[in-house]
Design an enzyme around this catalytic site. Sequence first.
Site, mmCIF file in Angstrom:
data_model
loop_
_atom_site.group_PDB
_atom_site.id
_atom_site.type_symbol
_atom_site.label_atom_id
_atom_site.label_comp_id
_atom_site.label_asym_id
_atom_site.label_seq_id
_atom_site.Cartn_x
_atom_site.Cartn_y
_atom_site.Cartn_z
ATOM 1 N N ARG A 58 3.936 50.068 56.031
ATOM 2 C CA ARG A 58 3.521 49.081 55.026
ATOM 3 C C ARG A 58 4.771 48.391 54.493
ATOM 4 N NH1 ARG A 58 5.446 51.762 50.649
ATOM 5 N NH2 ARG A 58 5.246 54.022 50.610
ATOM 6 N N GLU A 117 11.643 71.532 55.516
ATOM 7 C CA GLU A 117 12.901 71.050 56.079
ATOM 8 C C GLU A 117 14.062 71.699 55.349
ATOM 9 O OE1 GLU A 117 13.042 66.851 55.602
ATOM 10 O OE2 GLU A 117 11.821 66.430 57.366
ATOM 11 N N HIS A 165 12.325 62.815 43.429
ATOM 12 C CA HIS A 165 12.241 62.365 44.821
ATOM 13 C C HIS A 165 11.592 60.992 44.947
ATOM 14 C CE1 HIS A 165 13.480 66.424 45.782
ATOM 15 N NE2 HIS A 165 12.448 66.886 45.106
ATOM 16 N N LYS A 223 3.486 63.147 58.514
ATOM 17 C CA LYS A 223 4.926 63.348 58.675
ATOM 18 C C LYS A 223 5.208 64.362 59.790
ATOM 19 C CE LYS A 223 6.610 62.160 54.030
ATOM 20 N NZ LYS A 223 5.393 61.561 53.519
#
Length: 661
Positions: free
Chosen positions: A291, A200, A235, A116
């Site tokens: 994917r 973040e 999440h 990420k």
Amino acid sequence: MFGTILIANRGEIACRVIRTARRLGIRTVAVYSDADAGALHVAMADEARRLGPAPARESYLRIEAIIEAARASGAEAIHPGYGFLSENAEFAEACAAADLTFIGPPPAAIRAMGSKSAAKALMERAGVPLVPGYHGQDQSAATLRREADRIGYPLLIKASAGGGGKGMKVVENAAGLEEALALAKGEARSAFGDDDVLLERYLTRPRHIEIQVFADTQGNTVHLFERDCSIQRRHQKVVEEAPAPGMDPARREAMGRAACDAARAIGYVGAGTVEFIAEGDSFAFMEMNTRLQVEHPVTEAITGQDLVEWQLRVAAGQKLPLRQDQLGIGGHAIEVRLYAEDPSRDFAPSTGRIEHLRFPAGADGIRIDTGIREGDAVTIHYDPMIAKIIAEGPDRGAALARLARALAATEIAGPATNLPLLRAILAQPDFRAGALDTGFIGRHAESLLAPPAPAPGEALAAAIAALLAEEAARPAADPSDPHSPWGTALAWRLNGGGYQDFTLQDGEATHRLRAHLRPDGFRLDLPNGPSEVFALPLPDGRFALGIDGRSLPARVLRRDDRLTVLLDGAAHALRLVDPLAPAGTEGPASGRILAPMPGKVLEVLVASGQLVTRGAVLLVMEAMKVQMRITAPAEGVVGAVRCSPGDLVEDGAELVSMEGS
């Protein structure tokens, strides 16, 4: 096109791939662990090969074993599904080295988006908007704390190599950073073998909107529009729909263009999903999943395309079936994920055998994707998803109505599930209005996660009707005199009306009920007064429950003294109490620390005789790759420690005893 493919996955995605392959005339090879030897995907495939013991690291994550299975079975290609090795560049390279086609993107593309942090740096250079954060390689505690202070709170920690909510934690203030980092890194290590994280700024009311992209080897790239995946717990997505409610054409075009640009930037091939977070009029890149996604059926519904077929054709070297200008949106689709978990216990995974399972068969506009059958077991080794239930309709209102009816007709007994939560989400006014964001479940927790309502009188009557029918079906005590009243199990009294007493436990409530038998049924003394009841068998195994002039279908499942009443779209758990049984000698003890879920003990942080304060971490458990810290409920002294690292424990097992608490 391929003649034989091996599917390096399990459960509903393996079954999903098999269905498309069978339609295209492609032979399929399944793989399985010892825990999945009798699984549905194994039964559906043309051939199946064993990989190893139940733990994924000893079976589904063994690259060499999968490659050998593909070679031995004559497979020409491997479909990785999602999860496990689907985004593993080393696996894609191992397939190529074995002269097997990997039905997925090139290894370089997987690597570019596999981290990420690296992906965000790439998007930043490409000018794609990002949420403010830290995506660097320096993972020292000092650097992470400094960067967290710079970004500000609330803060989101995410596993750099992760997905599916694993290794993701929200930190409200600086005081909680250290513990959240430890938990996030622990989950990331367990799930992905890499504990790097990124930080973040945490947006308070964002929407999670993703774009389905596809690219072929001839340089063609298209998007198949968006999905809204904002309804989440831990999440992880729970409800997904396409198109996104309230999406205007200009934003759709901008997000679709950005997603295709991201795919082109890394030389992408195959199916992928570019995920964005949107708040107000802005959107920002989050990550790219290299994917097929769990929620791909809603995209198939609105586009009329089979995305697995697209994957197979692209992997075989063919062009994309359609150009961008040939793709359009038709109607609306919504998907819910049925999980074996207990929402009332912070969504703790639930395990056990599926004792009863019925989906709405043949319902208009309803699709069921599952790898589970009645009698299968949900174990601690794999994801707890039981099925995906997808509804499509000409518009969102029609899709919602169909999905609500489908959920009302779904019956399941065994492990705890989130079925009541799914029904409650669909009924929530804000959801029906399309007012979605990632904090939806938490904000509406009072109504969505309310404890089960007490069993209504109809459920109690259904239970008594089933028990009376069961007793009536028992053979006579004296076969030579089957009509003797002395040998009957039914209510019978000399010189008086026959009646039978029952005691049912409903949560904390105890109901003592008396049934007075009649020729055409019985009168039942319920808590709110007497009711006239009858029951007539139905062809599907249910019975028509008649009560006070009303009739509704019911089903009662019995396992020992446990009764599950399936009535009017709800399940009610009751227990038959034997009034002659001796009272239990052991009640709940305040000094016993019990396992909140079935799982594996990772760490034990205390020893017998140790003084601990309230909130001190006693041990760390893991189930289905979710870690949980077990803490002391009060100050006290540790008595006995009844578990060790590596132990597999059942739900409710005693882990630690406390003295003086």
